[in-house]
Scaffold this active site. Structure first.
Site, PDB file in Angstrom:
ATOM      1  N   LYS A  12       0.860  -1.181   0.000  1.00 50.55           N
ATOM      2  CA  LYS A  12       0.000   0.000   0.000  1.00 50.55           C
ATOM      3  C   LYS A  12       0.897   1.232   0.000  1.00 50.55           C
ATOM      4  CE  LYS A  12      -3.678   2.321   2.616  1.00 50.55           C
ATOM      5  NZ  LYS A  12      -4.548   2.230   3.804  1.00 50.55           N
TER       6      LYS A  12
ATOM      7  N   LYS B 214      -2.084  -1.580  -3.775  1.00 48.04           N
ATOM      8  CA  LYS B 214      -2.942  -0.399  -3.713  1.00 48.04           C
ATOM      9  C   LYS B 214      -2.080   0.856  -3.757  1.00 48.04           C
ATOM     10  CE  LYS B 214      -6.275   1.988  -0.709  1.00 48.04           C
ATOM     11  NZ  LYS B 214      -6.926   2.025   0.611  1.00 48.04           N
TER      12      LYS B 214
END
Length: 327
Positions: free
Chosen positions: A196, A249
């Site tokens: 992320k 992400k």
């Protein structure tokens, strides 16, 4: 060359030989649930995306079931916030209540879809960071781990099929796995937000979840966008700690990471088509600069072509509706 051209003839033939297909059951729809009653409010920075109160979830449940999406990813916005984000672990909090309500609605409809609880503290802390703070005002990684584990247990006890820790705290997957296993929930999978990145694409989400940090930023615990090899190390750490699904992400600017991770692991790979990616397409389509349907189909296809097994996307319901129209 002639033989290749022949495979590009009718639409049915093109569909038959297509290497990549995007199906609704491979899509996960994010859903924002807030405290209160009678609430369905559109998020200004995310046209077509709403915050619902628990008593208004019937409409959202029906839409997801009609679309045939593979799952719903739940984010909660509590009534009160505090320094430790204690509301995240409240078994009477907004996400556990939403899970129980959705379970009841699914039973009434005779259909169901996977319920995934996002596990983080940023929506629940008064300072907006993803973990507890130390005396210097910095996130205390180790002190935050039991808080995330307790939040995961509360969601699973309410009926979540899966938990998805999104804070990027080192060791959070292991902490949750130990907590769930110790409480008799060894069968519940964990989807790690394994790679992320600290991204500018999260802006609309922070509006939606009311979770913008009050001070500083999240670069001390989210990843530097310049580091691809580090992303693979982070994913390997989650896999070693017991993650069942690994995530990248954001999605669109990190397809190289998706491709590299796919080559490194046999676990399922998920990508999150995040709020900023969604809102960019919506804004351009509103101005007439892009054909939204064609653009979204192309973007989603790119995720699966890069190696993703599933995609979290705010366009999930619209994509499913477009697919039904075409068929």
């Amino acid at each position: 060359m002639q033989r290749l051209r022949r495979t590009r003839g009718s639409q049915l033939l093109r569909d038959l030989v297509a290497e990549t297909a995007v199906r609704p059951e491979k899509l996960i729809w994010p859903l924002f649930v807030r405290w209160g009653e009678g609430v369905k409010e559109e998020i200004p920075s995310m046209p077509g995306v709403y915050r619902y109160s628990v008593d208004r979830l019937g409409e959202a449940a029906d839409a997801a079931l009609e679309a045939g999406v593979g799952g719903i990813l739940l984010f909660g916005i509590p009534e009160h916030k505090d320094e430790a984000g204690s509301g995240a672990a409240d078994e009477e909090g907004v996400v556990p209540r939403a899970i129980r309500a959705l379970r009841a609605l699914f039973a009434e409809r005779g259909k169901s879809t996977l319920l995934i609880a996002d596990i983080c503290l940023c929506e629940y802390t008064s300072h907006g960071h993803c973990g507890a703070l130390n005396g210097a005002g910095d996130v205390d990684n180790d002190a935050s781990l039991p808080l995330h584990a307790a939040a995961a247990l509360a969601a699973v006890r309410a009926g979540a099929d899966m938990v998805a820790p999104s804070s990027m705290m080192d060791g959070v997957v292991a902490a949750i796995r130990e907590k769930l296993d110790g409480a008799g929930y060894a069968q519940v999978p964990i989807m790690g937000y394994s790679a992320k990145f600290a991204s500018a694409f999260y802006g609309p989400f922070r509006d939606a979840a009311e979770s913008a940090p009050r001070h500083g930023d999240r670069k001390s615990y989210q990843m530097d966008c310049r580091n691809g090899r580090e992303a693979l190390r982070e994913a390997a750490a989650d896999e070693a700690e017991g993650a069942d699904i690994l995530m990248v992400k954001p999605a669109l600017a990190y397809l190289d990471v998706v491709r590299a991770l796919r080559a490194r692991t046999d676990l399922p790979v998920c990508v999150y088509n995040v709020s900023g990616e969604y809102s960019m397409v919506k804004a351009a389509a509103r101005e007439g600069w892009l054909d939204e349907r064609r653009t979204v189909c192309e973007i989603l296809t790119s995720f699966f072509r890069a190696g993703a097994d599933m995609v979290i996307t705010y366009h999930a319901l619209e994509y499913a509706a477009w697919l039904k129209e075409e068929n």
